[in-house]
Write a protein that holds these residues in place. Structure first.
Motif, PDB file in Angstrom:
ATOM      1  N   TYR A  84      -5.176   2.434   2.267  1.00 54.93           N
ATOM      2  CA  TYR A  84      -4.524   1.213   2.727  1.00 54.93           C
ATOM      3  C   TYR A  84      -4.082   0.374   1.523  1.00 54.93           C
ATOM      4  CZ  TYR A  84      -3.767  -3.222   5.126  1.00 54.93           C
ATOM      5  OH  TYR A  84      -3.207  -4.392   5.601  1.00 54.93           O
ATOM      6  N   LEU A  85      -4.985   0.223   0.542  1.00 49.20           N
ATOM      7  CA  LEU A  85      -4.667  -0.568  -0.645  1.00 49.20           C
ATOM      8  C   LEU A  85      -3.531   0.061  -1.445  1.00 49.20           C
ATOM      9  CD1 LEU A  85      -8.254  -1.499  -1.897  1.00 49.20           C
ATOM     10  CD2 LEU A  85      -6.668  -2.930  -0.587  1.00 49.20           C
ATOM     11  N   PHE A  86      -3.526   1.383  -1.570  1.00 50.56           N
ATOM     12  CA  PHE A  86      -2.444   2.057  -2.292  1.00 50.56           C
ATOM     13  C   PHE A  86      -1.100   1.711  -1.666  1.00 50.56           C
ATOM     14  CE2 PHE A  86      -5.518   5.823  -3.284  1.00 50.56           C
ATOM     15  CZ  PHE A  86      -6.190   5.047  -4.202  1.00 50.56           C
ATOM     16  N   THR A  87      -1.026   1.809  -0.356  1.00 47.88           N
ATOM     17  CA  THR A  87       0.220   1.519   0.360  1.00 47.88           C
ATOM     18  C   THR A  87       0.593   0.043   0.230  1.00 47.88           C
ATOM     19  OG1 THR A  87      -0.211   3.300   1.927  1.00 47.88           O
ATOM     20  CG2 THR A  87       1.355   1.607   2.624  1.00 47.88           C
ATOM     21  N   TYR A  88      -0.392  -0.830   0.436  1.00 46.91           N
ATOM     22  CA  TYR A  88      -0.154  -2.277   0.390  1.00 46.91           C
ATOM     23  C   TYR A  88       0.427  -2.700  -0.966  1.00 46.91           C
ATOM     24  CZ  TYR A  88      -1.097  -7.288   0.634  1.00 46.91           C
ATOM     25  OH  TYR A  88      -0.962  -8.650   0.635  1.00 46.91           O
ATOM     26  N   TYR A  89      -0.232  -2.267  -2.051  1.00 44.41           N
ATOM     27  CA  TYR A  89       0.202  -2.715  -3.376  1.00 44.41           C
ATOM     28  C   TYR A  89       1.464  -1.987  -3.855  1.00 44.41           C
ATOM     29  CZ  TYR A  89      -3.699  -5.827  -3.547  1.00 44.41           C
ATOM     30  OH  TYR A  89      -4.555  -6.853  -3.258  1.00 44.41           O
ATOM     31  N   LYS A  90       1.673  -0.777  -3.432  1.00 44.63           N
ATOM     32  CA  LYS A  90       2.924  -0.089  -3.762  1.00 44.63           C
ATOM     33  C   LYS A  90       4.095  -0.815  -3.115  1.00 44.63           C
ATOM     34  CE  LYS A  90       5.216   4.355  -3.872  1.00 44.63           C
ATOM     35  NZ  LYS A  90       5.078   5.783  -3.778  1.00 44.63           N
ATOM     36  N   LYS A  91       3.949  -1.182  -1.838  1.00 43.55           N
ATOM     37  CA  LYS A  91       5.004  -1.940  -1.147  1.00 43.55           C
ATOM     38  C   LYS A  91       5.247  -3.295  -1.802  1.00 43.55           C
ATOM     39  CE  LYS A  91       4.676   0.054   3.479  1.00 43.55           C
ATOM     40  NZ  LYS A  91       4.284  -0.195   4.882  1.00 43.55           N
ATOM     41  N   ALA A  92       4.193  -3.866  -2.388  1.00 45.51           N
ATOM     42  CA  ALA A  92       4.315  -5.168  -3.056  1.00 45.51           C
ATOM     43  C   ALA A  92       4.903  -5.043  -4.458  1.00 45.51           C
ATOM     44  CB  ALA A  92       2.946  -5.849  -3.110  1.00 45.51           C
ATOM     45  N   GLY A  93       5.177  -3.811  -4.904  1.00 42.58           N
ATOM     46  CA  GLY A  93       5.830  -3.614  -6.182  1.00 42.58           C
ATOM     47  C   GLY A  93       4.920  -3.312  -7.356  1.00 42.58           C
ATOM     48  N   TYR A  94       3.643  -3.107  -7.115  1.00 43.50           N
ATOM     49  CA  TYR A  94       2.718  -2.786  -8.197  1.00 43.50           C
ATOM     50  C   TYR A  94       2.848  -1.314  -8.568  1.00 43.50           C
ATOM     51  CZ  TYR A  94       0.701  -7.352  -7.596  1.00 43.50           C
ATOM     52  OH  TYR A  94       0.537  -8.707  -7.542  1.00 43.50           O
TER      53      TYR A  94
END
Length: 152
Positions: A84-94
């Motif tokens: 979940y965190l991988f997806t969340y932060y990837k979408k946020a541009g990290y």
């Protein structure tokens, strides 16, 4: 199962977070500034939590804590939270997320590598200099922290 980002009332999840963070003093430092995600079971009971600190430049973030209550460990919930965190932060541009583990904590290191992290660097003396009390892993004093990186 549902994962929610918690904006206020983070203190109510300290008991879960303390599973992975033995120092309340250090937890207090990152708790207020972190992004906190809580995993709830079907009965809306919290069974896990993760605290993430984001960099000011928005390029990388650090997993400061991931905890699953003991009776739910080993069932894939930690991996679920990480994905979940991988997806969340990837979408946020990290571009990457880092996670630290005591050099003596082989199960934690194995968990991170199993979830796609790779070794990045070591901070020697971290648990000696930054923790108010000795941290023990398998009855030995933890001194160094190994950081693992996951490209997003």
């Amino acid at each position: 199962m549902e994962i929610k980002k918690v904006e206020s009332g983070k203190e109510q999840y300290v008991k879960i977070l303390s599973i992975a963070e033995p120092s309340r003093e250090l937890m207090d430092i990152y708790l207020n500034e972190c992004d906190l995600f809580v995993l709830f079971d079907e009965g809306n009971e919290p069974i896990g939590a993760a605290a993430v600190i984001v960099s000011e430049d928005g390029a990388e973030c650090e997993l400061k804590n991931i905890s699953i209550i003991s009776k739910k460990q080993g069932k894939g919930y930690g991996r679920l939270v990480l994905e979940y965190l991988f997806t969340y932060y990837k979408k946020a541009g990290y571009s990457a997320i880092f996670a630290g583990a005591a050099k003596l904590n082989t199960s934690c290191m194995e968990f991170y590598t199993h979830c796609g992290f790779y070794y990045s660097y070591t901070v020697e003396g971290f648990y000696v200099e930054d923790y108010p009390r000795p941290i023990l892993e398998d009855r030995a004093r933890a001194e160094d922290v190994l950081y693992f990186k996951k490209d997003l």
